[in-house]
Design a protein around this motif. Structure first.
Motif, PDB file in Angstrom:
ATOM      1  N   GLU A 219      -6.682 -40.239 -17.475  1.00  0.00           N
ATOM      2  CA  GLU A 219      -6.979 -39.021 -18.252  1.00  0.00           C
ATOM      3  C   GLU A 219      -7.484 -37.881 -17.353  1.00  0.00           C
ATOM      4  O   GLU A 219      -7.426 -36.720 -17.722  1.00  0.00           O
ATOM      5  CB  GLU A 219      -8.023 -39.302 -19.355  1.00  0.00           C
ATOM      6  N   LEU A 220      -8.008 -38.235 -16.159  1.00  0.00           N
ATOM      7  CA  LEU A 220      -8.464 -37.185 -15.236  1.00  0.00           C
ATOM      8  C   LEU A 220      -7.273 -36.429 -14.643  1.00  0.00           C
ATOM      9  O   LEU A 220      -7.387 -35.280 -14.229  1.00  0.00           O
ATOM     10  CB  LEU A 220      -9.258 -37.802 -14.081  1.00  0.00           C
ATOM     11  N   MET A 221      -6.110 -37.124 -14.598  1.00  0.00           N
ATOM     12  CA  MET A 221      -4.960 -36.528 -13.910  1.00  0.00           C
ATOM     13  C   MET A 221      -3.948 -35.870 -14.845  1.00  0.00           C
ATOM     14  O   MET A 221      -3.382 -34.836 -14.523  1.00  0.00           O
ATOM     15  CB  MET A 221      -4.247 -37.619 -13.092  1.00  0.00           C
ATOM     16  N   PHE A 222      -3.712 -36.508 -16.010  1.00  0.00           N
ATOM     17  CA  PHE A 222      -2.643 -36.013 -16.891  1.00  0.00           C
ATOM     18  C   PHE A 222      -3.276 -35.528 -18.187  1.00  0.00           C
ATOM     19  O   PHE A 222      -3.644 -36.330 -19.043  1.00  0.00           O
ATOM     20  CB  PHE A 222      -1.622 -37.118 -17.154  1.00  0.00           C
ATOM     21  N   HIS A 223      -3.410 -34.229 -18.304  1.00  0.00           N
ATOM     22  CA  HIS A 223      -4.188 -33.672 -19.411  1.00  0.00           C
ATOM     23  C   HIS A 223      -3.622 -32.323 -19.824  1.00  0.00           C
ATOM     24  O   HIS A 223      -2.561 -31.898 -19.344  1.00  0.00           O
ATOM     25  CB  HIS A 223      -5.650 -33.543 -18.983  1.00  0.00           C
ATOM     26  N   ALA A 224      -4.380 -31.627 -20.677  1.00  0.00           N
ATOM     27  CA  ALA A 224      -3.891 -30.370 -21.257  1.00  0.00           C
ATOM     28  C   ALA A 224      -3.702 -29.257 -20.237  1.00  0.00           C
ATOM     29  O   ALA A 224      -3.099 -28.228 -20.521  1.00  0.00           O
ATOM     30  CB  ALA A 224      -4.860 -29.910 -22.345  1.00  0.00           C
ATOM     31  N   LYS A 225      -4.254 -29.462 -19.021  1.00  0.00           N
ATOM     32  CA  LYS A 225      -4.093 -28.393 -18.025  1.00  0.00           C
ATOM     33  C   LYS A 225      -3.228 -28.864 -16.853  1.00  0.00           C
ATOM     34  O   LYS A 225      -3.341 -28.347 -15.745  1.00  0.00           O
ATOM     35  CB  LYS A 225      -5.473 -27.950 -17.514  1.00  0.00           C
ATOM     36  N   TYR A 226      -2.382 -29.875 -17.085  1.00  0.00           N
ATOM     37  CA  TYR A 226      -1.543 -30.388 -15.991  1.00  0.00           C
ATOM     38  C   TYR A 226      -0.679 -29.236 -15.461  1.00  0.00           C
ATOM     39  O   TYR A 226       0.119 -28.657 -16.186  1.00  0.00           O
ATOM     40  CB  TYR A 226      -0.667 -31.539 -16.486  1.00  0.00           C
ATOM     41  N   PRO A 227      -0.863 -28.878 -14.156  1.00  0.00           N
ATOM     42  CA  PRO A 227      -0.270 -27.621 -13.703  1.00  0.00           C
ATOM     43  C   PRO A 227       1.158 -27.733 -13.187  1.00  0.00           C
ATOM     44  O   PRO A 227       1.580 -26.941 -12.366  1.00  0.00           O
ATOM     45  CB  PRO A 227      -1.224 -27.216 -12.570  1.00  0.00           C
ATOM     46  N   PHE A 228       1.927 -28.698 -13.644  1.00  0.00           N
ATOM     47  CA  PHE A 228       3.271 -28.851 -13.098  1.00  0.00           C
ATOM     48  C   PHE A 228       4.334 -28.744 -14.194  1.00  0.00           C
ATOM     49  O   PHE A 228       4.295 -29.477 -15.178  1.00  0.00           O
ATOM     50  CB  PHE A 228       3.400 -30.209 -12.381  1.00  0.00           C
ATOM     51  N   PHE A 229       5.256 -27.823 -14.011  1.00  0.00           N
ATOM     52  CA  PHE A 229       6.342 -27.638 -14.965  1.00  0.00           C
ATOM     53  C   PHE A 229       7.665 -27.876 -14.242  1.00  0.00           C
ATOM     54  O   PHE A 229       8.024 -27.124 -13.331  1.00  0.00           O
ATOM     55  CB  PHE A 229       6.300 -26.218 -15.555  1.00  0.00           C
ATOM     56  N   THR A 230       8.372 -28.925 -14.667  1.00  0.00           N
ATOM     57  CA  THR A 230       9.608 -29.329 -13.990  1.00  0.00           C
ATOM     58  C   THR A 230      10.588 -28.168 -13.843  1.00  0.00           C
ATOM     59  O   THR A 230      11.210 -27.980 -12.802  1.00  0.00           O
ATOM     60  CB  THR A 230      10.279 -30.454 -14.807  1.00  0.00           C
ATOM     61  N   GLY A 231      10.710 -27.363 -14.925  1.00  0.00           N
ATOM     62  CA  GLY A 231      11.746 -26.337 -14.977  1.00  0.00           C
ATOM     63  C   GLY A 231      11.557 -25.193 -13.979  1.00  0.00           C
ATOM     64  O   GLY A 231      12.425 -24.333 -13.864  1.00  0.00           O
ATOM     65  N   LEU A 232      10.444 -25.193 -13.235  1.00  0.00           N
ATOM     66  CA  LEU A 232      10.205 -24.079 -12.305  1.00  0.00           C
ATOM     67  C   LEU A 232      11.145 -24.113 -11.100  1.00  0.00           C
ATOM     68  O   LEU A 232      11.371 -23.105 -10.451  1.00  0.00           O
ATOM     69  CB  LEU A 232       8.748 -24.097 -11.807  1.00  0.00           C
ATOM     70  N   SER A 233      11.676 -25.292 -10.795  1.00  0.00           N
ATOM     71  CA  SER A 233      12.587 -25.370  -9.652  1.00  0.00           C
ATOM     72  C   SER A 233      14.036 -25.369 -10.137  1.00  0.00           C
ATOM     73  O   SER A 233      14.451 -26.245 -10.901  1.00  0.00           O
ATOM     74  CB  SER A 233      12.310 -26.634  -8.827  1.00  0.00           C
ATOM     75  N   LYS A 234      14.809 -24.387  -9.677  1.00  0.00           N
ATOM     76  CA  LYS A 234      16.223 -24.289 -10.078  1.00  0.00           C
ATOM     77  C   LYS A 234      17.012 -25.495  -9.565  1.00  0.00           C
ATOM     78  O   LYS A 234      17.838 -26.059 -10.266  1.00  0.00           O
ATOM     79  CB  LYS A 234      16.838 -23.006  -9.501  1.00  0.00           C
ATOM     80  N   ASN A 235      16.724 -25.880  -8.302  1.00  0.00           N
ATOM     81  CA  ASN A 235      17.445 -27.017  -7.723  1.00  0.00           C
ATOM     82  C   ASN A 235      17.194 -28.295  -8.514  1.00  0.00           C
ATOM     83  O   ASN A 235      18.104 -29.083  -8.747  1.00  0.00           O
ATOM     84  CB  ASN A 235      16.998 -27.254  -6.276  1.00  0.00           C
ATOM     85  N   MET A 236      15.922 -28.501  -8.923  1.00  0.00           N
ATOM     86  CA  MET A 236      15.599 -29.714  -9.671  1.00  0.00           C
ATOM     87  C   MET A 236      16.254 -29.661 -11.057  1.00  0.00           C
ATOM     88  O   MET A 236      16.724 -30.668 -11.569  1.00  0.00           O
ATOM     89  CB  MET A 236      14.083 -29.922  -9.793  1.00  0.00           C
ATOM     90  N   THR A 237      16.305 -28.468 -11.654  1.00  0.00           N
ATOM     91  CA  THR A 237      16.951 -28.334 -12.959  1.00  0.00           C
ATOM     92  C   THR A 237      18.430 -28.722 -12.834  1.00  0.00           C
ATOM     93  O   THR A 237      18.952 -29.478 -13.655  1.00  0.00           O
ATOM     94  CB  THR A 237      16.782 -26.881 -13.484  1.00  0.00           C
ATOM     95  N   ASN A 238      19.087 -28.243 -11.773  1.00  0.00           N
ATOM     96  CA  ASN A 238      20.496 -28.627 -11.552  1.00  0.00           C
ATOM     97  C   ASN A 238      20.623 -30.127 -11.317  1.00  0.00           C
ATOM     98  O   ASN A 238      21.566 -30.770 -11.775  1.00  0.00           O
ATOM     99  CB  ASN A 238      21.073 -27.895 -10.336  1.00  0.00           C
ATOM    100  N   HIS A 239      19.634 -30.667 -10.593  1.00  0.00           N
ATOM    101  CA  HIS A 239      19.653 -32.102 -10.305  1.00  0.00           C
ATOM    102  C   HIS A 239      19.582 -32.904 -11.616  1.00  0.00           C
ATOM    103  O   HIS A 239      20.304 -33.886 -11.798  1.00  0.00           O
ATOM    104  CB  HIS A 239      18.472 -32.444  -9.388  1.00  0.00           C
ATOM    105  N   PHE A 240      18.718 -32.469 -12.540  1.00  0.00           N
ATOM    106  CA  PHE A 240      18.586 -33.200 -13.811  1.00  0.00           C
ATOM    107  C   PHE A 240      19.837 -33.056 -14.669  1.00  0.00           C
ATOM    108  O   PHE A 240      20.197 -33.972 -15.403  1.00  0.00           O
ATOM    109  CB  PHE A 240      17.338 -32.751 -14.571  1.00  0.00           C
TER     110      PHE A 240
END
Ligand code: TMP
Length: 390
Positions: A40-61
């Motif tokens: 709960e210390l790591m994955f919470h309401a303020k988790y600062p990572f959004f997958t969609g921010l990287s275009k390359n990763m979006t294409n990869h998915f």
């Protein structure tokens, strides 16, 4: 070590520390960290990572969905796809736009809200055996369970694989991809090791884990993402033929010593050597009066900065495109996080590429945006200074 993603306002004190220590099990061949902070210390309401921010990763998915998920369900009537750790719905969007029944599960409410806004059916929960039972009850069994860069985050592998066994349709497949152990050892990319990465998997260890749960690893495909990842294909035991490339991959792991402790002891030595080279380079540049900044406040950078003892006396700022990180300071090392635009207006002599796994995308983005004299520093595979050639 502090938590890798505990970016915080400068006036907020962060005293939380844990011992980041790795262990290798000579029995099941799992490489993992010995202690993990409360999830709960790591994955919470303020988790600062959004997958969609990287275009390359979006294409990869997108290609993950097209090449690995859709072929398996194309002939099925009303298939059902579940994603564990669905974040902002970047991957499931390519499922939902084909009008396929789906469900994303993620414990961080902020990313789940973002996914829901784009029409992705999502559940704000940790995936577990009991969650799997609830999903099965409500939606039926899953034809595909997918996960990317998330299974290695979950300490209770036992419960996770029990959940997969419970939720997976008889001829269903569980496909997941994660940073790959052999790549980490070869590249000495020790920054893959941080609180959220409990395990760095190999074919050998995943085979063993599946075996314990009456599941079977039947195929695997290496990926270039995140500095070398592996995509694992798992089914109920005996339901699919083991592929040749999996057998080849297992032999490569054995010939590279992934079963033996000595390999990991050598890795430790390689990490210490690289740490020394990086500190030496940065201190020397600083002595010459050069200004040094960082590019991308990645989770991985927390390990590099704290392991090497690099802080705001050596690095002026780290620029990043994530709005949630800008204005904060880096965990443990207290380096201000600024926008990419700020960096463009205040260009340093040297930029350390913390997001080395996104080098191609970043070099493309930064081409022609920096003055000619700016030099880049990377530390994977080796410590070196380089020029952006686009
Ligand atoms: P990760 O390596 O932990 O996935 O984090 C990637 C970080 O890098 C994230 O904070 C966003 C940042 N980033 C940029 O700032 N610019 C870029 O072009 C890319 C690809 C990533």
């Amino acid at each position: 070590m502090p938590l890798a993603n505990s970016f915080r306002p400068v006036n907020e004190v962060d005293t939380y520390r844990f011992e980041l220590k790795t262990v290798f099990c000579t029995n099941c061949k799992l490489f993992q960290i010995a202690n993990q902070p409360e999830k709960e210390l790591m994955f919470h309401a303020k988790y600062p990572f959004f997958t969609g921010l990287s275009k390359n990763m979006t294409n990869h998915f997108k290609s993950f969905v097209q090449n690995s998920i859709l072929p398996h369900i194309v002939s099925k009537r009303d298939p059902f796809v579940v994603e564990i750790g669905s974040n902002d719905g970047t991957l499931l969007k390519f499922i939902s736009e084909n009008s396929i029944r789906h469900l994303g599960i993620d414990p961080s409410s902020n990313v789940v809200e973002r996914a829901k806004k784009t029409g992705i059916t999502s559940l704000n929960e940790f995936f577990s055996f009991s969650t799997a039972q609830v999903i099965k009850e409500k939606h039926g069994k899953a034809d595909v369970i997918a996960a990317t860069n998330v299974i290695c985050h979950l300490p209770d592998l036992e419960d996770l694989f029990k959940g997969v066994k419970e939720l997976l349709a008889d001829d269903g497949i569980f496909i997941f991809e994660e940073p790959y152990l052999l790549s980490m050892l070869n590249l000495v990319s020790f920054d893959q090791i941080y609180d959220e990465h409990v395990y760095i998997f190999s074919l050998l260890s995943i085979s063993n884990v599946c075996e314990l749960h009456d599941l079977e690893l039947y195929d695997a495909e290496s990926q270039s993402t995140h500095g070398g990842s592996m995509r694992y294909y798992v089914c109920h035991k005996g339901k699919q033929q083991q592929s040749n490339r999996l057998q080849k991959g297992l032999s490569i792991e054995i010939s590279n010593g992934l079963e033996t402790l000595d390999t990991y002891i050598q890795f430790e030595k390689n990490c210490e050597k690289k740490k020394g080279q990086l500190i030496h380079l940065i201190q020397n540049l600083k002595k010459q009066g050069k200004s040094i900044s960082g590019y991308a406040a990645t989770s991985k950078s927390t390990t590099v900065l704290n392991y090497c003892g690099i802080d705001s006396s050596l690095i002026d700022y780290i620029c990043d495109s994530t709005p949630e990180k800008i204005g904060m300071v880096s965990p443990g090392s207290n380096i201000p996080i600024v926008s990419i635009e700020y960096m463009h207006l205040n260009q340093p002599d040297y930029l350390i590429l913390f997001a080395w796994n996104h080098e191609v995308e970043i070099m493309r983005n930064e081409k022609n945006k920096l003055i000619e004299s700016v030099r880049w520093i990377k530390f994977v595979p080796g410590v070196e200074i380089f020029i952006n050639n686009g």
